[in-house]
Scaffold this motif. Structure first.
Motif, short mmCIF file in Angstrom:
data_model
loop_
_atom_site.label_atom_id
_atom_site.label_comp_id
_atom_site.label_asym_id
_atom_site.label_seq_id
_atom_site.Cartn_x
_atom_site.Cartn_y
_atom_site.Cartn_z
N PRO A 1 0.82 -1.22 0.00
CA PRO A 1 0.00 0.00 0.00
C PRO A 1 0.85 1.27 0.00
O PRO A 1 0.42 2.32 -0.49
CB PRO A 1 -0.81 -0.11 1.29
CG PRO A 1 -0.90 -1.59 1.53
CD PRO A 1 0.39 -2.17 1.04
N SER A 2 2.07 1.20 0.52
CA SER A 2 2.94 2.38 0.51
C SER A 2 3.40 2.71 -0.90
O SER A 2 3.95 3.79 -1.14
CB SER A 2 4.17 2.10 1.37
OG SER A 2 4.99 1.13 0.72
N GLY A 3 3.21 1.78 -1.82
CA GLY A 3 3.67 1.99 -3.20
C GLY A 3 4.91 1.21 -3.54
O GLY A 3 5.30 1.13 -4.71
N GLU B 1 7.34 -2.77 -18.27
CA GLU B 1 6.00 -3.11 -18.77
C GLU B 1 4.92 -2.65 -17.80
O GLU B 1 3.77 -2.45 -18.18
CB GLU B 1 5.88 -4.61 -19.01
CG GLU B 1 6.70 -5.09 -20.20
CD GLU B 1 6.14 -4.62 -21.55
OE1 GLU B 1 5.01 -4.11 -21.58
OE2 GLU B 1 6.85 -4.76 -22.56
N MET B 2 5.30 -2.50 -16.55
CA MET B 2 4.32 -2.13 -15.54
C MET B 2 4.10 -0.62 -15.50
O MET B 2 3.16 -0.14 -14.88
CB MET B 2 4.84 -2.61 -14.19
CG MET B 2 3.79 -2.73 -13.13
SD MET B 2 4.56 -3.23 -11.60
CE MET B 2 3.17 -3.02 -10.51
N ASP B 3 4.99 0.12 -16.16
CA ASP B 3 5.01 1.58 -16.02
C ASP B 3 5.23 1.97 -14.56
O ASP B 3 4.57 2.88 -14.02
CB ASP B 3 3.71 2.23 -16.53
CG ASP B 3 3.77 2.50 -18.03
OD1 ASP B 3 4.89 2.47 -18.59
OD2 ASP B 3 2.71 2.73 -18.62
N ALA B 4 6.15 1.27 -13.93
CA ALA B 4 6.44 1.56 -12.53
C ALA B 4 7.45 2.69 -12.42
O ALA B 4 8.28 2.90 -13.31
CB ALA B 4 6.99 0.32 -11.84
N ILE C 1 -7.76 4.53 -18.96
CA ILE C 1 -6.86 4.70 -17.81
C ILE C 1 -5.43 4.78 -18.30
O ILE C 1 -4.95 3.88 -18.98
CB ILE C 1 -7.01 3.52 -16.81
CG1 ILE C 1 -8.46 3.35 -16.38
CG2 ILE C 1 -6.06 3.72 -15.62
CD1 ILE C 1 -8.98 4.39 -15.44
N HIS C 2 -4.77 5.83 -17.91
CA HIS C 2 -3.37 6.05 -18.30
C HIS C 2 -2.46 5.66 -17.14
O HIS C 2 -2.80 5.86 -15.97
CB HIS C 2 -3.20 7.54 -18.64
CG HIS C 2 -1.80 7.91 -19.00
ND1 HIS C 2 -1.22 7.55 -20.19
CD2 HIS C 2 -0.85 8.62 -18.31
CE1 HIS C 2 0.02 8.02 -20.24
NE2 HIS C 2 0.28 8.67 -19.11
N THR C 3 -1.30 5.10 -17.46
CA THR C 3 -0.34 4.75 -16.41
C THR C 3 1.00 5.40 -16.70
O THR C 3 1.44 5.48 -17.85
CB THR C 3 -0.13 3.23 -16.32
OG1 THR C 3 0.27 2.74 -17.61
CG2 THR C 3 -1.37 2.51 -15.87
N GLU C 4 1.63 5.83 -15.63
CA GLU C 4 2.97 6.42 -15.75
C GLU C 4 3.56 6.54 -14.35
O GLU C 4 2.88 7.02 -13.43
CB GLU C 4 2.86 7.80 -16.40
CG GLU C 4 4.18 8.39 -16.84
CD GLU C 4 4.00 9.70 -17.60
OE1 GLU C 4 2.84 10.04 -17.94
OE2 GLU C 4 5.00 10.38 -17.83
N ASN C 5 4.81 6.12 -14.20
CA ASN C 5 5.50 6.28 -12.91
C ASN C 5 4.69 5.81 -11.71
O ASN C 5 4.58 6.52 -10.71
CB ASN C 5 5.90 7.75 -12.71
CG ASN C 5 7.12 8.10 -13.52
OD1 ASN C 5 7.97 7.25 -13.77
ND2 ASN C 5 7.20 9.35 -13.94
N SER C 6 4.12 4.64 -11.81
CA SER C 6 3.34 4.03 -10.72
C SER C 6 2.07 4.81 -10.39
O SER C 6 1.51 4.67 -9.30
CB SER C 6 4.16 3.89 -9.42
OG SER C 6 5.28 3.07 -9.60
N MET C 7 1.61 5.65 -11.32
CA MET C 7 0.37 6.41 -11.09
C MET C 7 -0.67 6.04 -12.16
O MET C 7 -0.33 5.85 -13.33
CB MET C 7 0.64 7.91 -11.18
CG MET C 7 1.44 8.50 -10.03
SD MET C 7 0.61 8.39 -8.42
CE MET C 7 -0.83 9.44 -8.70
N ARG D 1 -7.00 10.45 -10.04
CA ARG D 1 -5.64 9.91 -9.97
C ARG D 1 -5.54 8.99 -8.77
O ARG D 1 -6.17 9.20 -7.75
CB ARG D 1 -4.61 11.05 -9.79
CG ARG D 1 -4.38 11.88 -11.05
CD ARG D 1 -3.52 13.11 -10.73
NE ARG D 1 -2.20 12.76 -10.21
CZ ARG D 1 -1.17 12.43 -10.98
NH1 ARG D 1 -1.31 12.39 -12.29
NH2 ARG D 1 0.00 12.14 -10.44
N ALA D 2 -4.74 7.95 -8.92
CA ALA D 2 -4.45 7.07 -7.77
C ALA D 2 -3.09 6.44 -8.01
O ALA D 2 -2.68 6.23 -9.15
CB ALA D 2 -5.51 5.99 -7.63
N SER D 3 -2.41 6.17 -6.92
CA SER D 3 -1.12 5.49 -7.04
C SER D 3 -1.35 3.99 -7.12
O SER D 3 -2.41 3.49 -6.74
CB SER D 3 -0.24 5.81 -5.84
OG SER D 3 -0.78 5.17 -4.69
#
Lengths: 745, 154
Positions: free
Chosen positions: A58-60, A86-89, A150-156, A164-166
């Motif tokens: 949950p902390s990311g 691939e995860m866009d982490a 839904i867009h993903t970038e940098n774990s967001m 927005r959500a992390s």
């Protein structure tokens, strides 16, 4: 963009990747999600496992399970990079952990053969992409919008509506979802982590001296052990008297243990010359090392015996170990007799006899190399805690599957009762594929009924066997009146196995080609040593081609390129192992980077080689002083497909080059009546700072091809490039390793 | 067995060991300070390098009975300016020196001792001083570069 299915039939996601060795490896992305959905109250309160590879806190924080053990190839960074891509982490969120041994989830889990990244690339990408898809689905459900928006970038996660959500915030919801039926891989052009340089995630622990290696394992109530084996190959224990040693302080027990009962079918990893060893168990390492010296042993010749062996693919054969003690002089005579006598033909193109009979010039040279000891800096060691019902082993090794069945069989336990944990390894180079010491410590622990850590001292490590084989290779080349290579003939001998690459270059580039080989039986054990057999074939072949090019009056790079052009445009035969254009590509890249044609009086040598699915050309430049070379510079060009972690890859190539130069110059283990003539690092020469290259430049061919091997390919062509540079500087051709002997006598 | 009170990483530590026990094994087995590595037991590889009164010493060759009140610094104590790593450790990270990492504590201890003696070493100084430390992975060019960076930081 590649859409892939996450399930095959009814089974969950399983990606099998074919490899050069015919092995397959997959990730079975099981199903924490299904388990969770069935009983949501059992959901983990902290980490949400989205698949076998990835968990999100949950902390990311994102934890990536690294399936294979790390011995410096830096999988602990490159594997997470692939999944994070691939995860866009956000890379800062990534935590790497060594995965547990679990063949169902992680497949083979062997570090060796330069396979790790190549074989895990597909699975890691899919794991990351699947996780990303689940995060997006969770967000879409929460926000009531279509998942495609839904867009993903940098774990967001974000949506045009402003929501927005992390990843951390959405992890619990994502973990409740069933596995998506399909997910999408990124276009390679969109990579922004893969292909960059990321610092080794283990670096901070290394510089602080944290416990992480097998030799650092500490457990409550643990005893320490070492072993004593016969001083010569072909010898075994006759009798021993440990009465004085047992009385020494801190000593618990001294006894013998036996490996491989008569009916035991040895697997790939069960290479061991010494089936019976004396175990010394005590309170501290120093106690057991001292007591070892106080044991009085009478040794005797080992009677000849046979055993059943099953290779990597399960093919069984019977191996007979001869009753003898062997010397290097005998080996060399036996290999020479093979070269001068009948050998087994492995490839024939055209009519080599006629080509050589009609040749305008014939070049004939013979190359030799001694046995080498791996000498990983961390001596062989392993921990075992064997109880009545189950056993736990922890240690540095290149693949738990290699020891699992053997250890279980020796303990009389079902393999499911034997747990094997991977630690970081202080080097491996192939040596930690052969895990007799894991079985030994298991038997020692079972005997004393206590947890035990077994450490070999350096002498035991260096003299226990599993070496790089010894080789003798005769090469002949026929040139016609126009200095065209019209015939090529290889006679390859080895103790106890030869270099056997009949379909590698220059096969395919010469009309009349003959490869013959043979082996000398021996009781000296051998195994994979970084770039097995390639590490000397490259020397023989690339030194020889340099001399043939000179005889033909050709530039050594141009000469090779012309042969490769022939192999590309009009190959001889159908079974050629290499891609001639990629081969030529690394030669051209290195040539251009070093400005070869303007080298003037600078003493440079070139060599190129293909092994472990990748291509490498090294150009070495030396200065000679007092008959010894200083390596001023090495320029290396590599084609290993996509490079995952650029600086990590450069580091590994640098290391491979230094390893090649070091072993070619100094590496040598000889035998007199079965006794290894070197026992420790005071006289077994390993390259040191003074002898290392002043500078190494590494270049990669830009590529969209999925990654291939990198740990091994840079090493073999470093050896002949050095020899060819020394020739350029001194006029002295080198035929026998270690080169230092030929240079200094 | 005999009792020795040692000054390790600026702390007094008492151990009960045989007098001939090398400091390497006192650190690793008696004190579980495993950052100091066993490589050869013959003083030939440098993996066990520690500082004795600031000088680089192979701890596998140093019996505990010879240490007396000398200051022993290990890799665990190299960062003795609280909260901050030694310049050598920072430089090792900056250059991402390590491959397997096993020899690197010994390399860093040697490098730190070198810089204490010669704050701005030449290539020849580095090659000479560091040639007692083997790196089997072959990270020598990075070690050289990291030592030069550390010299700039110090």
């Amino acid at each position: 963009m590649t859409i892939f299915k996450t399930a095959i039939g009814r089974r969950s996601f399983l990606k099998a990747t074919a490899t050069a060795g015919g092995l397959s490896l997959g990730f079975n992305l099981l199903a924490a999600p299904h388990t969770l959905a069935a009983d949501a109250k059992e959901a983990p309160s902290e980490w949400f496992e989205l698949n076998a590879i990835l968990s999100i806190h949950p902390s990311g924080d994102i934890e990536v399970n690294v399936a294979n053990p790390d011995f410096g190839q830096n999988l602990m960074t490159s594997f997470p990079m692939i999944a994070a891509e691939e995860m866009d982490a956000n890379w800062e969120d990534i935590r790497a952990v060594q995965a547990p041994y679990n063949a169902k989830k992680f497949g083979m889990q062997i570090s060796g053969g330069s396979w790790s990244v190549m074989n895990n690339w597909g699975g890691l990408r899919m794991a990351g992409a699947t996780a990303r898809q689940m995060m997006r689905t969770a967000a879409a459900n929460a926000w009531g919008v279509p998942v495609d928006e839904i867009h993903t970038e940098n774990s967001m996660l974000s949506h045009a509506s402003g929501k927005r959500a992390s990843y951390g915030e959405m992890a619990a919801a994502a973990a409740m979802l069933p596995l998506p039926k399909e997910a999408t891989l990124k276009d390679k052009a969109d990579f922004n982590i893969v292909g960059t340089s990321r610092k080794n995630l283990v670096g901070p622990s290394i510089v602080k001296g944290d416990a992480m290696f097998g030799i650092d394992v500490r457990q409550e109530g643990m005893l320490r052990a070492t072993v004593l084996h016969a001083p010569a190959f072909g010898m075994t224990i006759d009798s021993y008297d440990a009465s004085d040693a047992k009385k020494m302080p801190g000593i618990h027990d001294i006894f013998t243990i036996k490996l491989f009962p008569d009916d035991f079918v040895r697997g790939f990893s069960d290479v061991a010359a010494f089936r019976e060893v004396i175990a010394i168990v005590g309170d501290t390492t120093w106690h057991v090392l001292k007591a070892k010296k106080a044991i009085m042993v009478t040794w005797k010749l080992q009677e000849s015996y046979s055993y059943q062996s099953a290779d990597f693919f399960g093919n069984k054969s019977t191996v007979t170990v001869p009753k003898q003690v062997e010397s290097t002089t005998d080996h060399n005579k036996a290999m020479q007799a093979l070269i001068d006598g009948d050998m087994e033909q492995k490839r024939l193109d055209g009519d080599p006899s006629t080509a050589f009979a009609n040749a305008a010039k014939v070049v004939e040279r013979t190359y030799s190399a001694p046995f080498l000891a791996h000498n990983p800096m961390e001596p062989l060691n392993f921990f075992a805690d064997v109880g009545k019902e189950s056993a736990k082993l922890i240690g540095p090794h290149q693949g738990p599957v290699l020891a699992h069945n053997t250890v279980a069989a020796h303990l009389g336990m079902d393999p499911s009762k034997v747990e094997i944990v991977m630690t970081r390894m202080g080097g491996g180079f192939g040596r930690r594929l052969y895990l007799h010491f894991a079985t030994e410590v298991a038997l020692i622990s079972q005997h004393v009924q206590r947890p035990v850590h077994l450490t070999y001292d350096r002498e035991e490590d260096m003299t226990v066997g599993v070496y790089r084989p010894s080789y003798l290779i005769k090469l002949r080349a026929a040139l016609d009146a126009n200095n065209q290579l019209i015939g090529y003939h290889v006679r390859s001998a080895g103790v106890p196995e030869p270099c056997s690459f009949p379909n590698r270059f220059p096969a395919g580039a010469v009309d009349n080609f003959l490869w013959e080989e043979g082996s000398v039986a021996s009781n000296i054990t051998v195994g994979a040593f970084r770039a097995p057999n390639s590490n000397f074939m490259a020397t023989a072949e690339q030194c020889f081609l340099d001399e043939v090019a000179e005889t033909a009056g050709a530039d050594p790079i141009e000469f090779r390129l012309q042969l490769l052009e022939r192999a590309a445009n009009n190959p001889v035969g159908e079974k050629n192992d290499y891609d001639a254009n990629r081969y030529a590509g690394v030669l051209k890249l290195a040539r251009d980077k070093v400005n070869w044609n303007a080298r003037g009086d600078r003493a440079m040598g070139v060599a190129a080689y293909f092994c472990h699915n990748s291509y490498c050309c090294n150009i070495v430049e030396v200065d000679m002083a007092n008959g010894e070379p200083t390596v001023v510079n090495v320029t290396s060009a590599l084609d290993c497909g996509i490079v995952v972690n650029r600086d990590g890859a450069i580091n590994m190539a640098e290391g491979g080059i230094v390893d090649g130069i070091g072993n070619a110059m100094y590496g040598e283990l000889t035998f007199v009546e079965g006794v290894p003539q070197k026992r420790n690092l005071d006289n077994y020469r390993i390259i040191r700072m003074l002898e290392a290259p002043n500078n190494i430049d590494v270049h990669f061919v830009e590529s969209q091809i999925d990654p291939t091997g990198l740990g091994e390919p840079p090493m073999p062509p470093a050896m002949p490039a050095l020899a060819n540079a020394i020739y350029s500087a001194s006029g002295k051709r080198l035929y026998d390793q270690p080169f230092i002997k030929a240079l200094k006598g | 067995m005999a009792k020795y009170t040692l000054n390790i990483n600026q702390q007094a530590v008492t151990v009960d060991v045989d007098p001939d026990t090398p400091m390497l094994w006192v650190l690793r087995d008696s004190l579980d300070m495993v950052g100091t590595k066993f490589g050869c037991g013959a003083g030939a590889c440098g993996a066990c390098t520690v500082h004795i009164n600031g000088a680089a010493v192979r701890s596998c060759q140093l019996p505990v009975s010879a240490v007396g009140e000398a200051s022993v610094i290990t890799i665990e104590g190299l960062a003795y300016d609280a909260g901050r790593m030694h310049a050598v450790q920072e430089a090792w990270l900056e250059h991402d020196v390590a491959q397997c990492g096993y020899c690197q504590p010994g390399q860093m201890m040697s490098a730190a001792a070198l810089l204490a003696q010669i704050p701005d070493p030449s290539d020849a100084d580095i090659d000479q001083f560091m040639s007692g430390n083997i790196c089997r992975c072959g990270t020598y060019t990075r070690i050289r570069a990291a030592i030069k960076s550390a010299a700039q930081k110090a």
